[in-house]
Design a protein around this motif. Structure first.
Motif, short mmCIF file in Angstrom:
data_model
loop_
_atom_site.label_atom_id
_atom_site.label_comp_id
_atom_site.label_asym_id
_atom_site.label_seq_id
_atom_site.Cartn_x
_atom_site.Cartn_y
_atom_site.Cartn_z
N ARG A 174 -6.43 -8.66 4.81
CA ARG A 174 -7.59 -8.09 5.13
C ARG A 174 -9.09 -8.38 4.39
O ARG A 174 -9.75 -8.07 5.93
CB ARG A 174 -7.86 -6.79 3.89
CG ARG A 174 -6.51 -6.41 3.41
CD ARG A 174 -6.99 -4.92 2.05
NE ARG A 174 -7.79 -5.87 1.05
CZ ARG A 174 -6.24 -6.23 0.21
NH1 ARG A 174 -5.41 -5.28 0.90
NH2 ARG A 174 -6.53 -6.43 -0.69
N ALA A 175 -8.91 -9.78 4.09
CA ALA A 175 -10.26 -9.99 4.42
C ALA A 175 -10.43 -11.16 5.91
O ALA A 175 -11.95 -11.00 6.39
CB ALA A 175 -10.92 -11.72 3.57
N GLU A 235 -1.81 -10.11 1.31
CA GLU A 235 -2.69 -8.40 2.26
C GLU A 235 -3.86 -9.43 2.37
O GLU A 235 -4.73 -8.31 3.12
CB GLU A 235 -2.03 -7.60 1.55
CG GLU A 235 -0.23 -7.47 1.76
CD GLU A 235 -0.41 -6.72 2.99
OE1 GLU A 235 -1.03 -5.73 3.90
OE2 GLU A 235 0.72 -6.84 3.77
N SER A 236 -4.46 -9.41 0.72
CA SER A 236 -5.82 -9.66 1.24
C SER A 236 -5.81 -10.45 1.75
O SER A 236 -7.74 -10.22 2.30
CB SER A 236 -5.52 -10.23 -1.15
OG SER A 236 -5.41 -9.51 -1.60
N LEU A 237 -5.55 -11.98 1.66
CA LEU A 237 -6.09 -12.41 2.58
C LEU A 237 -6.44 -12.06 4.20
O LEU A 237 -7.38 -12.08 5.43
CB LEU A 237 -5.13 -13.79 2.82
CG LEU A 237 -5.58 -14.86 4.25
CD1 LEU A 237 -6.72 -15.33 3.96
CD2 LEU A 237 -4.31 -16.19 4.16
N ASP A 239 0.53 -9.78 -2.48
CA ASP A 239 -0.33 -9.69 -2.62
C ASP A 239 -1.88 -10.09 -2.09
O ASP A 239 -2.33 -9.96 -1.59
CB ASP A 239 -0.62 -8.94 -4.21
CG ASP A 239 -1.97 -8.31 -4.57
OD1 ASP A 239 -2.18 -7.20 -3.63
OD2 ASP A 239 -2.15 -8.60 -5.02
N ALA A 240 -1.46 -11.55 -2.17
CA ALA A 240 -1.99 -12.36 -1.93
C ALA A 240 -1.90 -12.60 0.12
O ALA A 240 -3.15 -12.50 0.27
CB ALA A 240 -1.73 -13.79 -2.38
N ARG A 270 3.05 -11.18 -5.97
CA ARG A 270 2.02 -11.89 -6.32
C ARG A 270 2.14 -13.01 -4.60
O ARG A 270 0.61 -12.53 -3.97
CB ARG A 270 2.08 -13.03 -7.09
CG ARG A 270 0.18 -13.61 -6.99
CD ARG A 270 1.00 -15.86 -8.04
NE ARG A 270 1.95 -16.37 -7.23
CZ ARG A 270 1.68 -17.13 -5.64
NH1 ARG A 270 0.52 -16.34 -5.89
NH2 ARG A 270 2.72 -17.27 -5.22
N ARG A 302 0.35 -1.02 0.02
CA ARG A 302 0.33 0.07 0.30
C ARG A 302 0.72 1.53 -0.45
O ARG A 302 0.18 2.53 0.63
CB ARG A 302 -0.45 -0.19 1.13
CG ARG A 302 -2.18 -0.94 1.51
CD ARG A 302 -3.18 -0.77 2.24
NE ARG A 302 -1.96 -1.28 3.01
CZ ARG A 302 -2.52 -2.58 4.27
NH1 ARG A 302 -2.67 -3.25 3.68
NH2 ARG A 302 -1.95 -2.73 5.63
N ALA A 334 -12.28 -1.46 5.12
CA ALA A 334 -12.18 -1.33 4.07
C ALA A 334 -11.94 0.23 3.82
O ALA A 334 -11.34 0.88 3.03
CB ALA A 334 -13.24 -1.85 2.83
#
Length: 246
Positions: free
Chosen positions: A165-166, A161-163, A158-159, A155, A83, A185
């Protein structure tokens, strides 16, 4: 990054270094990646209530040849996954003089920590890389190898970080979670907006970067190396960055 969490990350990766098998090492490494990503979200949520503890700023890191362009892209893609925004200085003919990273203090700290580690990991492997095709330039092969390494690192980050956040959103939505505070969010969206504003103010006349064309065949091998890289380990103090491929 909190000293206790950082210490835990270091201990996990130390175990990965001493692991008897690749599978065991991957288990420790994946846990360290997960912990660092979760802490990034936690720091963002904490700063939403106490903004003075985590402010937007800039970090400039000098690039050194050989392969300064590849190192700059590695840094830029780490920054993007965490970010932050970045800009390359004096980028010409495949060479880059320095990279400035703009982002919140907690995220800049993670970027520098990861870049320092990954630069050393890449350097330890890059010097041994040789093309398989007869007559191919060693330098071209290594540049494409480093590009593949950076792509795969981005990659994976990013994966993670996405996990994170979820999972943070799920925890906040749970009935047992204490009420109050904005959604993950919204917090991250506002932080991204502030980073973009700071980036635009710092570089108001910045044009679109020209995409570099790489001719070497080392991309698949570099991608495989990036898949195995330890993400989150600090092997040397910040700002003492050894040249890759030297």
């Amino acid at each position: 990054m909190g000293a206790d969490k950082l210490d835990t990350v270091r201990k996990l990766l130390a175990k990965a270094d001493r692991a008897a098998t690749a599978e065991e090492a991957a288990t420790y490494t994946d846990k360290a990646v997960e912990l660092m990503a979760r802490h990034g979200i936690d720091a963002a949520l904490l700063a939403d209530a106490r903004p003075e503890q985590d402010e937007v700023g800039a970090l400039r890191i000098a690039m050194e040849d050989p392969y300064s362009g590849g190192k700059a892209r590695l840094l830029a893609w780490i920054a993007a996954a965490l970010r932050c925004r970045s800009v390359m200085h004096a980028a010409w003919g495949g060479r880059v003089e320095a990279v400035t990273v703009i982002g919140f203090a907690s995220d800049r700290e993670r970027v520098e920590l990861l870049y320092t580690s990954l630069l050393l990991q890449a350097g330890s492997q890059l010097a041994r890389q040789r093309p398989h095709r007869a007559g191919e330039s060693v330098a071209a092969y290594r540049r494409s190898w480093l590009h593949g390494f950076a792509v795969e690192v981005h990659r994976r980050l990013d994966a993670a970080e996405s996990l994170a956040r979820a999972e943070a959103e799920s925890r906040r939505a749970h009935p047992s979670s204490p009420a109050g505070g904005r959604s993950v969010a919204l917090v991250l969206a506002d932080r991204s907006t502030r980073v973009e504003q700071a980036f635009t103010e710092a570089f108001p006349s910045l044009g679109a970067a020209r995409r570099q064309s790489l001719t070497g065949s080392g991309f698949p091998a570099g991608t495989a190396a990036g898949r195995q890289a330890d993400i989150g380990q600090e092997r040397v103090p910040p700002r003492r960055l050894r040249a890759v491929g030297a």
